[in-house]
Scaffold this motif. Structure first.
Motif, PDB file in Angstrom:
ATOM      1  N   ILE A   1       0.851  -1.199   0.000  1.00 22.37           N
ATOM      2  CA  ILE A   1       0.000   0.000   0.000  1.00 22.37           C
ATOM      3  C   ILE A   1       0.882   1.242   0.000  1.00 22.37           C
ATOM      4  CG2 ILE A   1      -1.756   1.298   1.251  1.00 22.37           C
ATOM      5  CD1 ILE A   1      -2.625  -1.409   2.502  1.00 22.37           C
ATOM      6  N   GLU A   2       0.573   2.139  -0.920  1.00 21.31           N
ATOM      7  CA  GLU A   2       1.261   3.425  -1.014  1.00 21.31           C
ATOM      8  C   GLU A   2       0.209   4.524  -1.065  1.00 21.31           C
ATOM      9  OE1 GLU A   2       5.178   2.810  -3.549  1.00 21.31           O
ATOM     10  OE2 GLU A   2       3.386   2.217  -4.660  1.00 21.31           O
ATOM     11  N   GLN A   3       0.626   5.753  -0.842  1.00 19.62           N
ATOM     12  CA  GLN A   3      -0.285   6.888  -0.963  1.00 19.62           C
ATOM     13  C   GLN A   3       0.301   7.860  -1.978  1.00 19.62           C
ATOM     14  OE1 GLN A   3      -1.078   9.115   2.659  1.00 19.62           O
ATOM     15  NE2 GLN A   3      -3.176   9.468   1.992  1.00 19.62           N
ATOM     16  N   ASP A   4      -0.522   8.265  -2.958  1.00 23.49           N
ATOM     17  CA  ASP A   4      -0.024   9.157  -4.001  1.00 23.49           C
ATOM     18  C   ASP A   4      -0.145  10.623  -3.586  1.00 23.49           C
ATOM     19  OD1 ASP A   4      -2.642  10.000  -4.497  1.00 23.49           O
ATOM     20  OD2 ASP A   4      -2.840   8.903  -6.378  1.00 23.49           O
TER      21      ASP A   4
ATOM     22  N   PHE B   1      -4.982   6.084  -1.799  1.00 25.71           N
ATOM     23  CA  PHE B   1      -4.232   4.900  -1.413  1.00 25.71           C
ATOM     24  C   PHE B   1      -4.219   3.956  -2.603  1.00 25.71           C
ATOM     25  CE2 PHE B   1      -5.782   6.618   2.590  1.00 25.71           C
ATOM     26  CZ  PHE B   1      -4.610   6.624   3.339  1.00 25.71           C
ATOM     27  N   VAL B   2      -3.054   3.413  -2.899  1.00 28.33           N
ATOM     28  CA  VAL B   2      -2.876   2.513  -4.036  1.00 28.33           C
ATOM     29  C   VAL B   2      -2.401   1.176  -3.488  1.00 28.33           C
ATOM     30  CG1 VAL B   2      -1.672   2.127  -6.209  1.00 28.33           C
ATOM     31  CG2 VAL B   2      -2.265   4.467  -5.514  1.00 28.33           C
ATOM     32  N   GLY B   3      -3.106   0.108  -3.837  1.00 26.63           N
ATOM     33  CA  GLY B   3      -2.751  -1.232  -3.383  1.00 26.63           C
ATOM     34  C   GLY B   3      -2.360  -2.113  -4.553  1.00 26.63           C
ATOM     35  N   GLU B   4      -1.300  -2.891  -4.351  1.00 25.45           N
ATOM     36  CA  GLU B   4      -0.813  -3.808  -5.391  1.00 25.45           C
ATOM     37  C   GLU B   4      -0.539  -5.163  -4.750  1.00 25.45           C
ATOM     38  OE1 GLU B   4       3.018  -4.392  -8.347  1.00 25.45           O
ATOM     39  OE2 GLU B   4       2.894  -2.628  -7.067  1.00 25.45           O
ATOM     40  N   VAL B   5      -0.866  -6.236  -5.477  1.00 26.46           N
ATOM     41  CA  VAL B   5      -0.623  -7.602  -5.016  1.00 26.46           C
ATOM     42  C   VAL B   5       0.516  -8.179  -5.851  1.00 26.46           C
ATOM     43  CG1 VAL B   5      -1.643  -9.890  -4.656  1.00 26.46           C
ATOM     44  CG2 VAL B   5      -3.063  -7.834  -4.417  1.00 26.46           C
ATOM     45  N   PRO B   6       1.735  -8.258  -5.287  1.00 24.68           N
ATOM     46  CA  PRO B   6       2.889  -8.692  -6.079  1.00 24.68           C
ATOM     47  C   PRO B   6       2.766 -10.116  -6.627  1.00 24.68           C
ATOM     48  CG  PRO B   6       3.581  -7.957  -3.894  1.00 24.68           C
ATOM     49  CD  PRO B   6       2.093  -7.884  -3.938  1.00 24.68           C
TER      50      PRO B   6
ATOM     51  N   GLN C   1      -7.080   1.424  -6.445  1.00 25.12           N
ATOM     52  CA  GLN C   1      -6.878   2.607  -5.617  1.00 25.12           C
ATOM     53  C   GLN C   1      -8.190   3.033  -4.980  1.00 25.12           C
ATOM     54  OE1 GLN C   1      -5.437   5.581  -8.334  1.00 25.12           O
ATOM     55  NE2 GLN C   1      -7.482   6.267  -8.864  1.00 25.12           N
ATOM     56  N   ALA C   2      -8.081   3.831  -3.896  1.00 23.48           N
ATOM     57  CA  ALA C   2      -9.271   4.322  -3.191  1.00 23.48           C
ATOM     58  C   ALA C   2      -8.885   5.516  -2.332  1.00 23.48           C
ATOM     59  CB  ALA C   2      -9.862   3.216  -2.322  1.00 23.48           C
ATOM     60  N   LYS C   3      -9.905   6.246  -1.877  1.00 28.16           N
ATOM     61  CA  LYS C   3      -9.689   7.420  -1.031  1.00 28.16           C
ATOM     62  C   LYS C   3      -9.413   7.056   0.428  1.00 28.16           C
ATOM     63  CE  LYS C   3     -10.189  11.616  -2.831  1.00 28.16           C
ATOM     64  NZ  LYS C   3      -9.188  12.650  -2.655  1.00 28.16           N
ATOM     65  N   SER C   4      -9.876   5.886   0.890  1.00 27.11           N
ATOM     66  CA  SER C   4      -9.649   5.472   2.276  1.00 27.11           C
ATOM     67  C   SER C   4      -9.070   4.059   2.301  1.00 27.11           C
ATOM     68  CB  SER C   4     -10.948   5.498   3.077  1.00 27.11           C
ATOM     69  OG  SER C   4     -11.801   4.439   2.674  1.00 27.11           O
ATOM     70  N   LEU C   5      -8.436   3.716   3.425  1.00 27.89           N
ATOM     71  CA  LEU C   5      -7.872   2.369   3.559  1.00 27.89           C
ATOM     72  C   LEU C   5      -8.965   1.302   3.602  1.00 27.89           C
ATOM     73  CD1 LEU C   5      -4.936   2.957   6.059  1.00 27.89           C
ATOM     74  CD2 LEU C   5      -4.781   2.280   3.658  1.00 27.89           C
ATOM     75  N   ASP C   6     -10.078   1.605   4.254  1.00 26.05           N
ATOM     76  CA  ASP C   6     -11.176   0.634   4.300  1.00 26.05           C
ATOM     77  C   ASP C   6     -11.701   0.338   2.902  1.00 26.05           C
ATOM     78  OD1 ASP C   6     -11.052   0.371   7.059  1.00 26.05           O
ATOM     79  OD2 ASP C   6     -12.580   1.895   7.416  1.00 26.05           O
ATOM     80  N   GLU C   7     -11.893   1.392   2.115  1.00 24.14           N
ATOM     81  CA  GLU C   7     -12.372   1.217   0.746  1.00 24.14           C
ATOM     82  C   GLU C   7     -11.330   0.494  -0.096  1.00 24.14           C
ATOM     83  OE1 GLU C   7     -14.220   3.869  -2.922  1.00 24.14           O
ATOM     84  OE2 GLU C   7     -13.142   4.901  -1.314  1.00 24.14           O
ATOM     85  N   LEU C   8     -10.051   0.792   0.136  1.00 26.69           N
ATOM     86  CA  LEU C   8      -8.982   0.117  -0.610  1.00 26.69           C
ATOM     87  C   LEU C   8      -9.006  -1.384  -0.349  1.00 26.69           C
ATOM     88  CD1 LEU C   8      -6.420   0.389  -2.418  1.00 26.69           C
ATOM     89  CD2 LEU C   8      -5.133   0.388  -0.280  1.00 26.69           C
ATOM     90  N   MET C   9      -9.185  -1.787   0.905  1.00 31.01           N
ATOM     91  CA  MET C   9      -9.183  -3.214   1.221  1.00 31.01           C
ATOM     92  C   MET C   9     -10.367  -3.932   0.581  1.00 31.01           C
ATOM     93  SD  MET C   9      -6.336  -3.364   2.507  1.00 31.01           S
ATOM     94  CE  MET C   9      -6.349  -5.128   2.687  1.00 31.01           C
ATOM     95  N   GLU C  10     -11.519  -3.293   0.523  1.00 32.07           N
ATOM     96  CA  GLU C  10     -12.658  -3.907  -0.175  1.00 32.07           C
ATOM     97  C   GLU C  10     -12.357  -4.050  -1.664  1.00 32.07           C
ATOM     98  OE1 GLU C  10     -15.449  -5.324   1.009  1.00 32.07           O
ATOM     99  OE2 GLU C  10     -14.517  -4.978   2.969  1.00 32.07           O
TER     100      GLU C  10
END
Length: 69
Positions: free
Chosen positions: A9-12, A17-22, A30-39
């Motif tokens: 997880i990174e923040q631009d 918040f930007v999430g990547e699964v290696p 990407q999403a505006k909040s961490l909760d939304e990013l995880m969903e």
């Protein structure tokens, strides 16, 4: 059976918040909040697995290392 995946997880600059699964090539969101990013990342993982025929990836995330140059 549930599988676990690593999410980086990174923040631009705009605060997203930007999430990547290696372990899954091209799996990111990407999403505006961490909760939304995880969903959203869960949805992205399911879509990536569906596209790959639900194969378990053969690579495993090891870690992150910072390097000064």
């Amino acid at each position: 059976m549930k599988r676990e995946f690593t999410v980086i997880i990174e923040q631009d600059e705009q605060g997203y918040f930007v999430g990547e699964v290696p372990e899954l090539q091209g799996c990111h969101t990407q999403a505006k909040s961490l909760d939304e990013l995880m969903e959203r990342i869960k949805e992205a993982i399911l879509l990536c697995l569906e596209a790959e025929g639900k194969k378990v990836p053969s690579t495993h995330f090891i870690g992150v290392q910072r390097v000064a140059v």
